[in-house]
Structures are given as structure tokens and as C-alpha cells.
Design a protein around this motif. Structure first.
Motif, mmCIF file in Angstrom:
data_model
loop_
_atom_site.group_PDB
_atom_site.id
_atom_site.type_symbol
_atom_site.label_atom_id
_atom_site.label_comp_id
_atom_site.label_asym_id
_atom_site.label_seq_id
_atom_site.Cartn_x
_atom_site.Cartn_y
_atom_site.Cartn_z
ATOM 1 N N LEU A 16 0.808 -1.218 0.000
ATOM 2 C CA LEU A 16 0.000 0.000 0.000
ATOM 3 C C LEU A 16 0.842 1.270 0.000
ATOM 4 O O LEU A 16 0.411 2.310 0.496
ATOM 5 C CB LEU A 16 -0.930 -0.006 1.224
ATOM 6 C CG LEU A 16 -1.999 -1.101 1.233
ATOM 7 C CD1 LEU A 16 -2.736 -1.117 2.559
ATOM 8 C CD2 LEU A 16 -2.989 -0.927 0.083
ATOM 9 N N LEU A 33 -6.577 -7.388 3.318
ATOM 10 C CA LEU A 33 -6.840 -6.406 2.271
ATOM 11 C C LEU A 33 -8.271 -6.510 1.766
ATOM 12 O O LEU A 33 -8.940 -5.491 1.532
ATOM 13 C CB LEU A 33 -5.858 -6.603 1.112
ATOM 14 C CG LEU A 33 -5.713 -5.445 0.137
ATOM 15 C CD1 LEU A 33 -5.269 -4.176 0.853
ATOM 16 C CD2 LEU A 33 -4.714 -5.791 -0.963
ATOM 17 N N GLY A 46 -10.579 -3.455 2.739
ATOM 18 C CA GLY A 46 -10.704 -2.560 1.599
ATOM 19 C C GLY A 46 -12.084 -2.494 0.998
ATOM 20 O O GLY A 46 -12.355 -1.630 0.158
ATOM 21 N N GLY A 102 -4.219 0.750 5.659
ATOM 22 C CA GLY A 102 -4.932 1.034 4.418
ATOM 23 C C GLY A 102 -5.712 2.335 4.426
ATOM 24 O O GLY A 102 -6.564 2.556 3.556
#
Length: 530
Positions: free
Chosen positions: A151, A325, A329, A469
Motif C-alpha cells: 500500500l 486487504l 478494503g 490502508g
């Protein structure tokens, strides 16, 4: 003769007296520490205030279906730091910016680990992801991988075309449904999941409609995959009785462990397919002498072969980091946008003000891009106000005391679980004027950091355990909300009034609106833009 006898008697008496004195002194030396110990006992630990626990269950009787609200109510009685017992284990709750700073910055090194709960064991590959991994060499390495390999700004920039393509698909899909009621959450979740799957996996691996030929690589329906990720969030935030009353663990009274194992099996089957597909393509690319690193899975697989890593990555650790993730995300960005739209539909003046800013800065002939957000302070204020009043994680993922520590004058014992109640912090009347009102204007003209240095706003946590993130999440949330307001008129379904929009919560590691928002969306920009 008498002289010597008397002398001997006197000498004997002297030795007896000396022996007695010596024995007395020895006894005194032996007893002195005990006497001192009795007179100067160790001071009793000063624990934070809190309700008296019941036998066996501790304070579980005080926790309702929405735990952060229950603990918020208790904090009104016991203060900004309080201690409870869950089963036999101490749990400390921080409910103010000052106390959050104590745990997340001042004493960050002591509280940087996680408790060993069932969710981490059964749904995160035995604590192999960033969320549940204990503090140590593996977690430090995994965090470094995320910040430097997965990231980092350059990598995120390289994936911008994916976010643009999926945003166009999302807008086009909404345009085709104009005039019809839609469940906004369904479309937001599909959109954010599409983005993260393409970034992480290069492929969606799921089909959207009922037709199987839409995606040749699809192995799962989008609603099924979303359901699995929603379950992961639920269990990661659940209060599992066996975590706190170990001798009841084998009974699995809530059925959570059984369900966690079933969930893990389904997710593992999905990740197995993804990894096998990538390894197969990688082998083919080597034969053709092509580059083999295209997405996050390729990056993690390549790192798993790196002999220079301090901790060699296992297959399960690769799956755990990949899972981070996917869950982080997709769900979080969609939920933030849903809360924001729910709030602004209750106050049409906010929508009007946002549209005025968009028309003035962007105009009517293009969509909002990621580079525009710095010129849209009111849109950003709406997002910050939504994150304040409806934090994604009403509790930050639990912290765990690795050693005894004194915090704000209180003794916190090793093994204590610490919960930072961000829901309470966002409603703190000391830090916020009219804290229960949704007022984006409170952020205008102010520099407020959302990435961990301002402890009154902790949407992504702070310190060592801050969400890696956050940058990606902000990019998606900002452009999504801005373009929905810029390109559509948002209407409530027929017969529904603004004050009837439900603000009730459904608890999990991220907290959703209990009732999904249904709205009608009418396009407002020139047709060629859709």
C-alpha cells in the motif's frame, strides 16, 4: 576449692547469658523481616473505577446487543477510564481522547499486542493477519510489507486506473437503474469489492448476475463472497463467551466457534483457488519471459520465496495478509459512504451546500477525480463528520497489556484487554460542541488529522496498530461520495420522510446501519458523461 567452684559457676552463668543473648538476636534477625513486612504491607493496586463483577460471569450482565453503547452508558457513571471483568479477565475501557492517547501513544509499546481470542485463531489463520497477530517479529514484518510493498503511494497510484474504471462501471449501473428504488449498500459493496479484488487479485473471481458466463474465472457469487466477509467482521467484533470463561469454551454456548470454523473453510477454499491460479499463471509467464508481479497476490507470493525475510512467510500467512486487504478494503469504505448519505438525506441543506461546491469547483462537464478532493473542503467535512458520529470501528480492535503498567495514576495489570471506545470519543461533550448533531461545518477552516495524531478522531486507529490502508480508504470514500452527490439527485422512496431514516446500528468489528438505506437516484449531468 570453693573459690574455683564459685568462679566456675559464675563463668557458666555468663556463657549461658551470652548464649541466650545470641539466640535472641538471631531470632530477632529472623523475625525482623516478618515484623517489617506486617507493618509495611505492599500497597494495594489502584485499579480504575468500575462496576462490581458477579462471580464467574464478571460484568457480562451489563453488556447489551450493542456493546459500545452499553459501555458508553457505564462510562457516564464511572468515567473516562474504567475497569470491568469479562469472566475472570480484566478489561479496561478508554472513553475520552486523553485516555486514548495514554494507551495508543504514551504507553503504546506496552499495549501494542492483541488478546488471543477465538476469532483470531479460527478466522485469521491462527493469528496470521495484521488484525490479530500478536506484537512481535512476524507482526512487525507483516506491517512493513503492507506499508512498503502493498500500500505504498507508488503502488496505489499504479492502481488508480482500476479505481477509475470501476467507478465508471458503478455510475453507469446506477444510471441504468434511475427512477427505481435501490438498496444503496448492495451497490456500494459490489463496487468497493470489485476495486479491491482487481487491485489484490487482478481478477474479481466472482460473478455479479445469475449468468455463469459473465466471468470465466468466477468461482463464487458476489453476494456469497460479501456474505462471507460480513461474517468475518461480525465474528471479529463478537464477544465470544469462551474467550473470557475458558472452562466453558468446549461447550461453544453461542455456536460461534462452529460457525467460525465453517467460515474459515469456505474462505480458505476461495484463497486456495486464487493462489493456485496465480501460481499457474506465474509459471506460464516465466515460460514466455513476462513479468510475473502484477498484483498484491503476486507480491506476497514473491516475498514468500525471499530467503532474506526475518520470518519466512508460510502459505497460511500469505492468505491471512491477503484476507486483511479484502475485508479492510471493501466493507469499510462502503459503510462510511452509506452512513454519510443516510445523514445528509435527513438535512437537505447539506446536500444543497455540497452540490454548490461541486458545481463551482468541478463544473457540469466532468466527474470528480482523486486529485480534486483538496479543493472540496465541504465534501471532506461531511466525511469527517460521518466518521466522528459513526466511526467504522466503534471499538478499535482490542489492545493487550504485555506488562504491568501505570496509566493516568491507575495500575493496569499484565494480561488486561484494553478497549478504546471511539463511539464515546466522538460524542464527548468536552471535545465537541453539540456532539449528537450532524454538522459538517464544525470542520471547516480547521486542520484536523484523521490518521492517528488527533485522538478525538480515530477512524483508522493510532500508534503501531494504526490501519495501514487508511490512504486507500480515503481515496475511495472521497471520490465515491463526491460523485454520487455530483451526478445524481438522491431521493427517498415514495412515502418515506427524512426523519424516518433509521440511525440504528448493527454491531460488528465495523458497525453498519441496521436498516439498509433504500433510495431513488436520478442522473443530473449531461447524458454523455454516463
Amino acid at each position: 576449692m570453693e573459690y574455683y567452684s564459685a568462679s566456675a559457676s559464675s563463668s557458666s552463668s555468663s556463657w549461658s547469658l551470652l548464649a541466650l543473648l545470641c539466640l535472641s538476636a538471631l531470632a530477632l534477625l529472623i523475625l525482623l523481616p516478618k515484623i517489617i513486612f506486617r507493618r509495611q504491607p505492599h500497597p494495594k493496586p489502584k485499579h480504575p473505577p468500575g462496576p462490581k463483577p458477579w462471580p464467574i460471569i464478571g460484568n457480562f450482565n451489563l453488556i447489551g446487543p450493542i456493546p459500545h453503547q452499553s459501555l458508553h452508558s457505564l462510562s457516564q457513571t464511572y468515567g473516562e477510564i474504567m475497569q470491568l471483568k469479562f469472566g475472570k479477565f480484566p478489561v479496561v475501557v478508554a472513553s475520552s481522547p486523553h485516555m486514548a492517547r495514554q494507551f495508543l501513544k504514551v504507553h503504546d509499546t506496552v499495549f501494542a499486542s492483541r488478546p488471543a481470542v477465538a476469532a483470531g485463531k479460527y478466522t485469521s489463520y491462527n493469528y496470521s493477519d495484521l488484525t490479530w497477530a500478536p506484537y512481535g517479529p512476524y507482526w512487525r514484518q507483516a506491517r512493513k510489507i503492507y506499508f512498503t510493498e502493498v500500500l505504498n503511494p507508488k503502488k496505489l497510484e499504479s492502481f488508480e486506473h482500476i479505481r477509475i474504471e470501476e467507478r465508471r462501471n458503478f455510475i453507469s449501473r446506477l444510471r441504468s437503474l434511475s427512477g427505481n428504488p435501490i438498496v444503496l449498500r448492495d451497490h456500494l459493496s459490489r463496487y468497493t469489492l470489485s476495486i479491491i479484488c482487481r487491485m489484490a487479485l487482478s481478477n474479481k473471481y466472482f460473478s455479479i448476475d445469475q449468468t455463469e458466463d459473465e466471468n470465466d474465472d468466477a468461482i463464487i457469487k458476489v453476494d456469497e463472497l460479501r456474505g462471507l466477509l460480513d461474517e468475518w467482521f461480525f465474528f471479529s467484533g463478537a464477544f465470544e463467551i469462551g474467550d473470557w470463561i475458558p472452562w466453558l469454551r468446549f461447550l461453544d454456548l453461542q455456536g460461534y466457534v462452529k460457525r467460525m470454523k465453517a467460515l474459515s473453510k469456505k474462505l480458505d477454499s476461495f484463497y486456495d483457488y486464487v493462489l493456485h491460479d496465480h501460481l499457474t499463471r506465474k509459471a506460464a509467464a516465466r515460460i514466455q519471459d513476462h513479468s510475473t508481479v502484477k498484483d498484491v497476490v503476486d507480491t506476497l507470493l514473491k516475498l514468500s520465496e525471499d530467503p532474506n525475510l526475518e520470518v519466512k512467510l508460510t502459505v497460511n500467512q500469505v492468505k491471512g495478509l491477503l484476507q486483511n486487504l479484502l475485508v479492510g478494503g471493501s466493507d469499510t469504505s462502503a459503510t462510511t459512504v452509506e452512513w454519510a448519505i443516510s445523514e445528509i438525506l435527513r438535512q437537505p441543506r447539506i446536500i444543497e451546500k455540497a452540490k454548490e461546491e461541486l458545481d463551482r469547483v468541478i463544473g457540469r462537464n466532468r466527474w470528480v477525480e482523486e486529485k480534486d478532493y483538496s479543493q472540496l473542503p465541504y465534501i471532506d467535512a461531511i466525511i469527517m463528520e460521518s466518521m466522528r458520529l459513526h466511526p467504522l470501528a466503534t471499538f478499535l480492535a482490542p489492545h493487550y497489556a504485555m506488562d504491568d503498567c501505570k496509566v493516568a495514576g491507575y495500575d493496569i495489570a499484565k494480561g488486561t484487554t484494553v478497549l478504546v471506545n471511539t463511539w464515546s470519543i466522538g460524542r464527548d461533550p468536552i471535545g465537541w460542541d453539540s456532539p449528537l448533531e450532524f454538522m459538517p461545518e464544525r470542520f471547516l477552516g480547521k486542520e484536523i488529522d484523521m490518521t492517528g495524531s488527533n485522538f478525538a478522531m480515530l477512524p483508522f486507529g493510532s500508534g503501531r496498530r494504526r490501519c495501514p490502508g487508511y490512504n486507500l480508504g480515503l481515496k475511495v470514500v472521497r471520490t465515491t461520495l463526491a460523485n454520487l452527490l455530483h451526478g445524481f439527485e438522491l431521493k427517498l422512496v415514495e412515502g418515506m420522510r427524512a426523519e424516518e431514516i433509521s440511525m440504528e446500528e448493527e454491531y460488528g468489528l465495523t458497525t453498519h446501519p441496521k436498516e439498509p438505506l433504500s433510495i431513488i437516484m436520478e442522473p443530473t449531468l449531461p447524458d454523455h458523461l454516463y
